[in-house]
Motif scaffolding. Structure first.
Motif, PDB file in Angstrom:
ATOM      1  N   HIS A 155     -14.206  -9.254  21.934  1.00 26.10           N
ATOM      2  CA  HIS A 155     -14.512  -9.858  20.632  1.00 26.10           C
ATOM      3  C   HIS A 155     -14.583  -8.832  19.506  1.00 26.10           C
ATOM      4  O   HIS A 155     -14.778  -9.217  18.345  1.00 26.10           O
ATOM      5  N   HIS A 195     -14.501 -17.166  27.161  1.00 26.53           N
ATOM      6  CA  HIS A 195     -14.360 -17.116  25.710  1.00 26.53           C
ATOM      7  C   HIS A 195     -13.022 -16.484  25.334  1.00 26.53           C
ATOM      8  O   HIS A 195     -12.582 -15.534  25.977  1.00 26.53           O
ATOM      9  N   HIS A 216      -9.256 -20.036  28.157  1.00 31.41           N
ATOM     10  CA  HIS A 216     -10.643 -20.087  27.702  1.00 31.41           C
ATOM     11  C   HIS A 216     -11.080 -21.527  27.434  1.00 31.41           C
ATOM     12  O   HIS A 216     -10.248 -22.426  27.302  1.00 31.41           O
ATOM     13  N   ASN A 220     -15.931 -23.478  23.179  1.00 27.88           N
ATOM     14  CA  ASN A 220     -16.905 -22.404  23.301  1.00 27.88           C
ATOM     15  C   ASN A 220     -16.655 -21.356  22.217  1.00 27.88           C
ATOM     16  O   ASN A 220     -15.679 -21.415  21.481  1.00 27.88           O
ATOM     17  N   PHE A 221     -17.557 -20.373  22.158  1.00 32.76           N
ATOM     18  CA  PHE A 221     -17.426 -19.237  21.254  1.00 32.76           C
ATOM     19  C   PHE A 221     -16.094 -18.521  21.519  1.00 32.76           C
ATOM     20  O   PHE A 221     -15.666 -18.440  22.679  1.00 32.76           O
ATOM     21  N   LYS A 225     -10.883 -19.482  16.409  1.00 32.10           N
ATOM     22  CA  LYS A 225     -10.011 -18.792  17.355  1.00 32.10           C
ATOM     23  C   LYS A 225      -8.911 -18.031  16.612  1.00 32.10           C
ATOM     24  O   LYS A 225      -8.510 -18.397  15.509  1.00 32.10           O
TER      25      LYS A 225
END
Length: 346
Positions: A155, A195, A216, A220-221, A225
């Motif tokens: 991330h 994720h 993924h 969700n987190f 995207k």
């Protein structure tokens, strides 16, 4: 099918003339002398966090503990990386971001986005983790397969951290290994963390020598995207069979990985084996079992190795307040890798 025999030469070509200041890896213990699966680990993968912090920092040393205790590996298999240099990190991250990170001048909002309060310990931890992923990739190029006991901080973007990720170890490893080869190596990043690897996708959006593949949970987190080269977004509650099977073309891992290996023809696969798709994960929303994760990891590594492509695996995300249970869940990767190593006579 023809088996590929990978060289057992001691890893010596870690630097390359193009990166003279990137001298940040070496081996300690007996790793380079063992003919068994290389495992990359450093005690610096863990650091102190405030009491009751949500991130399960203690899982890293416990993972190595269980691998040795359960006789999955021995200490002779352990390779120890050095800390990643600032010069190495700047091949992905901006100078301003690295300077702020090193000097502790990130602001409160930036720290909130990462989920970590700034400390010298957290910075060092992330640098060791990044060094570990690069070393695992370099060893994999020589031996065919290697696993770290950390990594997968996908991330992190060039100019900021996010979601428990300060540095993007996968991106740094890919950039480094492309930079020391001519022509540039082609790297396939297989990201099976629950994720999306949004930071990695953004970093390589205009890089034809890196292909980003992410499976993924769509709801969700992260909320926003990025565009990977191939994104497979799955619904909440997906179980083992649907996750793996070619019968579900939209979802099935088996429907995409062989095709990617055939069409992209990578020189290296970086595999993010997050265990947060597990049904007990606190942040996951999917319904994979221990056996499902084992079959997933076995499938990915066998499929890649059988085509003569080296693979370096990292553990990715996994969240539970039961640290021992979580560490054992992460060890599924290394148990599957050991089976692949043995079956393929590596």
């Amino acid at each position: 099918m023809t088996r590929t025999v990978f060289s057992r030469r001691r890893v010596g070509r870690l630097l390359g003339a193009a990166f003279p200041s990137f001298r940040c890896f070496h081996t300690e213990l007996g790793g380079q002398e063992s003919s068994a699966l290389p495992i990359v680990h450093h005690g610096g993968y863990a650091c102190e966090l405030p009491a009751n912090h949500r991130f399960p920092m203690a899982k890293f040393p416990r993972l190595l503990h269980f691998l040795i205790k359960d006789q999955v590996i021995t200490e002779k298999q352990v390779w120890v990386p050095e800390i990643a240099s600032e010069a190495l990190l700047r091949c992905v991250h901006t100078e301003e971001y690295i300077n702020n990170l090193m000097n502790g001048t990130t602001n409160e909002q930036e720290q909130k986005r990462t989920g970590f309060p700034w400390s010298e310990g957290i910075v060092a931890r992330c640098r060791y983790e990044t060094g570990g992923t690069v070393l695992a990739a370099e060893v994999a190029l020589q031996r065919g397969l290697a696993c770290s006991t950390a990594g997968g901080t996908h991330h992190a973007f060039p100019s900021y951290g996010s979601g428990f990720c300060l540095l993007n170890d996968l991106a740094v490893a890919a950039k480094y290994l492309m930079g020391i080869s001519s022509p540039k190596r082609k790297v396939l990043i297989v990201d099976l963390d629950v994720h999306q690897g949004d930071g990695t996708a953004f970093i390589f959006k205009d890089e034809p020598c890196v292909f980003t593949f992410s499976v993924h949970c769509g709801k969700n987190f992260p909320l926003r995207k990025q565009q990977s080269d191939l994104d497979i977004s799955v619904e909440d509650g997906l179980e083992d069979k649907e996750y793996l099977s070619t019968g579900t073309l939209t979802h099935g891992l088996e429907a995409h990985l062989p095709w990617l290996l055939e069409t992209f023809s990578p020189d290296l696969v970086l595999y993010d084996a997050g265990v947060d798709p597990h049904w007990e994960d606190e942040l996951g929303r999917l319904r994979l079992t221990d056996q499902g994760l084992y079959q997933r990891d076995l499938y990915v590594m066998k499929t890649v190795v059988s085509r003569g492509v080296p693979v370096a695996a990292v553990i990715g995300g996994g969240y539970s307040r039961d640290i021992d249970k979580l560490a054992l869940r992460h060890s599924i990767l290394h148990r599957a890798a050991t089976q692949v190593w043995t079956e393929w006579g590596m």
